[in-house]
Scaffold this motif. Structure first.
Motif, PDB file in Angstrom:
ATOM      1  N   ALA A  97       0.823  -1.211   0.000  1.00 54.11           N
ATOM      2  CA  ALA A  97       0.000   0.000   0.000  1.00 54.11           C
ATOM      3  C   ALA A  97       0.851   1.253   0.000  1.00 54.11           C
ATOM      4  O   ALA A  97       1.806   1.371   0.772  1.00 54.11           O
ATOM      5  N   GLY A  98       0.455   2.191  -0.860  1.00 59.49           N
ATOM      6  CA  GLY A  98       1.034   3.521  -0.828  1.00 59.49           C
ATOM      7  C   GLY A  98       0.497   4.294   0.371  1.00 59.49           C
ATOM      8  O   GLY A  98      -0.213   3.745   1.220  1.00 59.49           O
ATOM      9  N   PRO A  99       0.812   5.593   0.466  1.00 57.90           N
ATOM     10  CA  PRO A  99       0.440   6.383   1.645  1.00 57.90           C
ATOM     11  C   PRO A  99      -1.057   6.685   1.707  1.00 57.90           C
ATOM     12  O   PRO A  99      -1.530   7.679   1.155  1.00 57.90           O
ATOM     13  N   VAL A 100      -1.815   5.793   2.366  1.00 57.08           N
ATOM     14  CA  VAL A 100      -3.248   5.986   2.578  1.00 57.08           C
ATOM     15  C   VAL A 100      -3.570   5.684   4.034  1.00 57.08           C
ATOM     16  O   VAL A 100      -2.842   4.964   4.711  1.00 57.08           O
ATOM     17  N   HIS A 101      -4.677   6.245   4.504  1.00 56.38           N
ATOM     18  CA  HIS A 101      -5.103   6.026   5.888  1.00 56.38           C
ATOM     19  C   HIS A 101      -6.366   5.164   5.869  1.00 56.38           C
ATOM     20  O   HIS A 101      -7.476   5.638   6.086  1.00 56.38           O
ATOM     21  N   LEU A 102      -6.173   3.883   5.603  1.00 57.86           N
ATOM     22  CA  LEU A 102      -7.271   2.920   5.554  1.00 57.86           C
ATOM     23  C   LEU A 102      -6.923   1.737   6.443  1.00 57.86           C
ATOM     24  O   LEU A 102      -5.759   1.320   6.509  1.00 57.86           O
ATOM     25  N   PRO A 103      -7.904   1.161   7.121  1.00 58.93           N
ATOM     26  CA  PRO A 103      -7.623  -0.016   7.945  1.00 58.93           C
ATOM     27  C   PRO A 103      -7.292  -1.217   7.071  1.00 58.93           C
ATOM     28  O   PRO A 103      -7.844  -1.379   5.977  1.00 58.93           O
ATOM     29  N   THR A 104      -6.395  -2.053   7.555  1.00 58.97           N
ATOM     30  CA  THR A 104      -6.015  -3.248   6.820  1.00 58.97           C
ATOM     31  C   THR A 104      -7.145  -4.266   6.870  1.00 58.97           C
ATOM     32  O   THR A 104      -7.655  -4.572   7.946  1.00 58.97           O
ATOM     33  N   PRO A 105      -7.587  -4.798   5.730  1.00 65.16           N
ATOM     34  CA  PRO A 105      -8.639  -5.815   5.753  1.00 65.16           C
ATOM     35  C   PRO A 105      -8.229  -7.026   6.586  1.00 65.16           C
ATOM     36  O   PRO A 105      -7.045  -7.383   6.652  1.00 65.16           O
ATOM     37  N   ALA A 106      -9.198  -7.643   7.231  1.00 71.22           N
ATOM     38  CA  ALA A 106      -8.930  -8.794   8.096  1.00 71.22           C
ATOM     39  C   ALA A 106      -8.253  -9.905   7.308  1.00 71.22           C
ATOM     40  O   ALA A 106      -8.642 -10.226   6.180  1.00 71.22           O
ATOM     41  N   GLY A 107      -7.209 -10.461   7.900  1.00 67.16           N
ATOM     42  CA  GLY A 107      -6.525 -11.586   7.292  1.00 67.16           C
ATOM     43  C   GLY A 107      -5.552 -11.229   6.205  1.00 67.16           C
ATOM     44  O   GLY A 107      -4.977 -12.121   5.569  1.00 67.16           O
ATOM     45  N   VAL A 108      -5.310  -9.941   5.973  1.00 66.56           N
ATOM     46  CA  VAL A 108      -4.432  -9.489   4.893  1.00 66.56           C
ATOM     47  C   VAL A 108      -3.095  -9.032   5.464  1.00 66.56           C
ATOM     48  O   VAL A 108      -3.056  -8.292   6.457  1.00 66.56           O
ATOM     49  N   ARG A 109      -2.009  -9.463   4.853  1.00 68.32           N
ATOM     50  CA  ARG A 109      -0.664  -8.983   5.217  1.00 68.32           C
ATOM     51  C   ARG A 109      -0.408  -7.686   4.469  1.00 68.32           C
ATOM     52  O   ARG A 109      -0.570  -7.620   3.250  1.00 68.32           O
ATOM     53  N   ARG A 110      -0.009  -6.651   5.190  1.00 69.97           N
ATOM     54  CA  ARG A 110       0.154  -5.324   4.583  1.00 69.97           C
ATOM     55  C   ARG A 110       1.594  -4.843   4.683  1.00 69.97           C
ATOM     56  O   ARG A 110       2.224  -4.938   5.741  1.00 69.97           O
ATOM     57  N   LEU A 111       2.093  -4.312   3.565  1.00 68.19           N
ATOM     58  CA  LEU A 111       3.401  -3.663   3.529  1.00 68.19           C
ATOM     59  C   LEU A 111       3.189  -2.223   3.080  1.00 68.19           C
ATOM     60  O   LEU A 111       2.593  -1.982   2.028  1.00 68.19           O
ATOM     61  N   ASN A 112       3.675  -1.264   3.846  1.00 70.30           N
ATOM     62  CA  ASN A 112       3.504   0.151   3.522  1.00 70.30           C
ATOM     63  C   ASN A 112       4.738   0.699   2.818  1.00 70.30           C
ATOM     64  O   ASN A 112       5.871   0.452   3.236  1.00 70.30           O
ATOM     65  N   VAL A 113       4.495   1.446   1.739  1.00 71.92           N
ATOM     66  CA  VAL A 113       5.573   2.105   1.007  1.00 71.92           C
ATOM     67  C   VAL A 113       5.141   3.538   0.717  1.00 71.92           C
ATOM     68  O   VAL A 113       3.980   3.903   0.897  1.00 71.92           O
ATOM     69  N   GLN A 114       6.075   4.334   0.230  1.00 70.58           N
ATOM     70  CA  GLN A 114       5.783   5.722  -0.133  1.00 70.58           C
ATOM     71  C   GLN A 114       5.935   5.952  -1.637  1.00 70.58           C
ATOM     72  O   GLN A 114       5.003   6.359  -2.305  1.00 70.58           O
ATOM     73  N   SER A 115       7.104   5.668  -2.164  1.00 68.35           N
ATOM     74  CA  SER A 115       7.410   6.039  -3.550  1.00 68.35           C
ATOM     75  C   SER A 115       7.214   4.862  -4.500  1.00 68.35           C
ATOM     76  O   SER A 115       7.097   3.696  -4.094  1.00 68.35           O
ATOM     77  N   ALA A 116       7.235   5.179  -5.782  1.00 69.93           N
ATOM     78  CA  ALA A 116       7.129   4.141  -6.810  1.00 69.93           C
ATOM     79  C   ALA A 116       8.314   3.184  -6.745  1.00 69.93           C
ATOM     80  O   ALA A 116       8.156   1.973  -6.922  1.00 69.93           O
ATOM     81  N   GLN A 117       9.494   3.714  -6.507  1.00 71.59           N
ATOM     82  CA  GLN A 117      10.670   2.851  -6.419  1.00 71.59           C
ATOM     83  C   GLN A 117      10.548   1.898  -5.235  1.00 71.59           C
ATOM     84  O   GLN A 117      10.897   0.709  -5.342  1.00 71.59           O
ATOM     85  N   GLN A 118      10.049   2.396  -4.113  1.00 70.70           N
ATOM     86  CA  GLN A 118       9.855   1.522  -2.953  1.00 70.70           C
ATOM     87  C   GLN A 118       8.811   0.440  -3.241  1.00 70.70           C
ATOM     88  O   GLN A 118       8.974  -0.709  -2.834  1.00 70.70           O
ATOM     89  N   MET A 119       7.750   0.819  -3.972  1.00 74.73           N
ATOM     90  CA  MET A 119       6.731  -0.178  -4.326  1.00 74.73           C
ATOM     91  C   MET A 119       7.333  -1.222  -5.265  1.00 74.73           C
ATOM     92  O   MET A 119       7.080  -2.426  -5.105  1.00 74.73           O
ATOM     93  N   PHE A 120       8.115  -0.779  -6.235  1.00 72.01           N
ATOM     94  CA  PHE A 120       8.791  -1.697  -7.155  1.00 72.01           C
ATOM     95  C   PHE A 120       9.689  -2.661  -6.380  1.00 72.01           C
ATOM     96  O   PHE A 120       9.672  -3.885  -6.609  1.00 72.01           O
ATOM     97  N   ASP A 121      10.478  -2.110  -5.451  1.00 76.64           N
ATOM     98  CA  ASP A 121      11.418  -2.933  -4.675  1.00 76.64           C
ATOM     99  C   ASP A 121      10.694  -3.930  -3.775  1.00 76.64           C
ATOM    100  O   ASP A 121      11.235  -5.002  -3.473  1.00 76.64           O
TER     101      ASP A 121
END
Length: 422
Positions: A250-274
């Motif tokens: 997930a990019g920079p958003v303020h949303l609750p993580t859906p139940a049972g979902v593993r979440r990784l937070n990133v900021q930039s496109a390069q971080q999302m790519f990596d």
């Protein structure tokens, strides 16, 4: 272009329509949450039959639950209202599910041992196992929850086919803090809704990106877009409901993580790519909903760029960001997941979606009009593949997410090959 309606039974606010739920209350301070839970289940379209133990009546009255459920509450196995005087048979045969919330340590022990000394434990024992599932929401002190006896009982309940919901962690009525809180009413409502969803992606591992990216210009400014992430988070929830193991980047958003979902937070496109590229070969399905910035500043200023008399408007030099979807779609066979792309356009949706699908090299491209959906709770989708286009008309995003998951599952089942996760 053809049109398809969202999946049957996915009407917003009525996800439990036609479901008859027996809500059982055992003793515990969390009984106060059962009032809100009853309201939530009724609002979701379910009929709710409340059954209470004597211990539960010490915490909340049957009158309260009767008013909220609009049905008489049952408390005794000797209740003479059923024609055959067998409340435990009639109540269990009518149910689509039995939900015990709160489930005390004592009541879970009863279930494991097959004891039936009150109406609630009796109907749990008498329910038809093959068609009336049992769900339990534990609620107790943290020490009681962690006790080996309770953990053995929970393990046995699961082995016997029950679904254990929670518990949560946090402040407890006794003043202590830790595991053992009953899940909140909305969490239990959503868990029950998820329980009834078809498990169309059972055994699948799904990787999803969602939200915008933020490309810093200096320590206080950046380039981003209006994506709220709501569609991607809805798809993550729908995929988890469908039985998938879901990882959400997930990019920079303020949303609750859906139940049972593993979440990784990133900021930039390069971080999302990596984050995405090493994970992609481990997943059989990749859904790229994120609105990734195409460009970023070529150089990041170390300090805030100030207006000066000589240069009131700075000149920014931009460079291209990595193309996450295209990179995943180009992975070697055996490492490449089945890819679904998203296109947020401002005009000529069908033409741009077709061009993007071919350019990215993916089997399915989902298009929408960005300005009409960013930040909104509803959306309309256009599904574009090599054969043509199918429209999912405007509906709540979760409704569309469930319909899209069903469509993806159908396509995966008919795909000539499906990469096995490594």
């Amino acid at each position: 272009m053809t049109c398809a309606a969202p999946a049957p039974g996915a009407t917003a606010g009525a996800e439990l329509a036609g479901r008859h739920i027996v809500l059982g209350l055992s003793g515990g301070i969390a009984c106060y949450k059962a009032a809100d839970l009853t309201r939530e289940l009724v609002k979701a379209g379910a009929t709710v039959q409340v059954v209470m133990t004597a211990a539960a009546e010490a915490f909340i009255t049957p009158v309260t639950l009767q008013a909220l459920s609009n049905r008489p509450v049952f408390t005794s196995q000797w209740d003479a209202r059923p024609d055959n005087n067998m409340a435990h048979i009639g109540l269990s045969r009518e149910a689509d599910a039995v939900l015990i919330a709160p489930a005390s340590a004592d009541f879970m022990a009863k279930l494991v041992q097959g004891r039936a000394d009150d109406l609630l434990s009796l109907l749990c024992l008498a329910r038809p196992l093959e068609r009336v599932p049992l769900l339990v929401a534990p609620a107790m002190n943290r020490e009681m929850w962690s006790h080996p006896a309770t953990q053995r009982n929970v393990a046995q309940l699961r082995a016997d086919g029950a679904t254990v919901l929670g518990p949560g962690a946090g402040d407890q009525a006794c003043g202590e803090v830790g595991d053992g809180r009953m899940l909140e009413p909305a969490e239990l409502r959503d868990a029950l809704i998820a329980f009834f969803q078809p498990k169309l992606l059972a055994g699948r591992r799904v990787l999803i990106t969602a939200g915008p990216t933020f490309e810093p210009i200096d320590p206080v400014r950046g380039i981003t877009n209006h994506s709220s992430g709501k569609m991607g988070f809805a798809i993550a929830r729908a995929a988890a409901e469908a039985g998938a193991e879901v990882t959400l980047v997930a990019g920079p958003v303020h949303l609750p993580t859906p139940a049972g979902v593993r979440r990784l937070n990133v900021q930039s496109a390069q971080q999302m790519f990596d984050a995405v590229l090493p994970l992609a070969p481990q997943h059989g399905l990749f859904v790229a909903t994120a609105a990734v910035a195409d460009w970023r500043p070529a150089a990041l200023a170390g300090e805030k760029i100030k207006k000066t008399a000589e240069q009131r408007v700075p000149t920014l030099s931009l460079t291209e960001n990595p193309d996450i979807l295209a990179a995943v779609a180009r992975l070697p066979a055996g490492q490449r997941p089945w890819c679904v792309g998203f296109a947020a356009e401002s005009h000529d949706l069908l033409r741009h979606a077709r061009e993007k699908r071919e350019r990215k090299g993916v089997p399915l491209l989902v298009g929408n009009i960005g300005p009409a959906t960013f930040g909104q709770d509803d959306n309309a989708l256009l599904l574009v593949d090599a054969q043509g286009a199918v429209e999912l008309p405007r509906a709540p995003k979760l409704t569309l997410a469930r319909a899209l998951v069903a469509e993806i599952a159908r396509r995966l089942a008919n795909a000539p090959t499906f990469p096995s996760p490594t």
